[in-house]
Design a protein around this motif. Structure first.
Motif: not given
Length: 135
Positions: A52-61, A81-95
Motif C-alpha cells: 500500500i505504501l509503494n506507488h504502483r497502481r494496480p486496481d486491487a492495490l 497531510t500526516t495520513i499521506g506521509a504515512m501512506l508512502g509520502q503522498r500529498d494531502h490532496s491525494t488522501v
C-alpha cells in the motif's frame, strides 16, 4: 515451586510486554491506528505487506489504499497531510481524492462497500478492546 516460579515469570514478562506496547501506542497516537488500518486493508484485499505504501497502481492495490485512507479519516484525528506521509509520502490532496474515491466506489459496488464496512467494524472492535490506548 519451580512451576509456580515459571507462571509468575511468564505473567511478569507478559505485563512488561503489555506496558511497553502501551507506551509505544501512546507515543505514536493516531499514527499507530493508521499502521494497524494499513495492515488490515492489506490482509483484506490480498495485497502484499507494505505494498500500500509503494506507488504502483494496480486496481486491487488502489482499492486497498483508498480504503485505508477512508478508514484512517474515520478512525483517527490525523490530518490528511500526516495520513499521506504515512501512506508512502503522498500529498494531502491525494488522501482527499482517495477518501472521495473510496466513498464513490462504496456507493457503486456493494461488495466493496461490504468489505470496507467489515474492515471498519474490525478496526472499531480492535481499538475498543484495549488493544489500543488513547493518546
Amino acid at each position: 515451586l519451580l512451576a509456580l516460579r515459571r507462571q509468575v515469570d511468564a505473567a511478569l514478562t507478559r505485563l512488561s510486554g503489555e506496558r511497553v506496547f502501551e507506551q509505544f501506542q501512546q507515543r505514536l497516537g493516531g499514527q499507530w491506528r493508521v499502521a494497524m488500518i494499513v495492515s488490515l486493508c492489506e490482509s483484506a484485499f490480498g495485497v502484499a505487506p507494505g505494498s500500500i505504501l509503494n506507488h504502483r497502481r494496480p486496481d486491487a492495490l488502489v482499492q486497498a489504499r483508498h480504503a485505508a485512507m477512508w478508514l484512517a479519516r474515520q478512525f483517527t484525528s490525523e490530518s490528511t497531510t500526516t495520513i499521506g506521509a504515512m501512506l508512502g509520502q503522498r500529498d494531502h490532496s491525494t488522501v482527499l481524492y482517495g477518501v472521495k474515491s473510496c466513498h464513490e466506489r462504496m456507493e457503486a459496488y456493494p461488495a466493496y462497500k461490504a468489505t470496507v464496512l467489515e474492515l471498519a467494524e474490525a478496526a472499531q472492535k480492535m481499538f475498543e478492546e484495549g488493544k489500543e490506548v488513547q493518546a
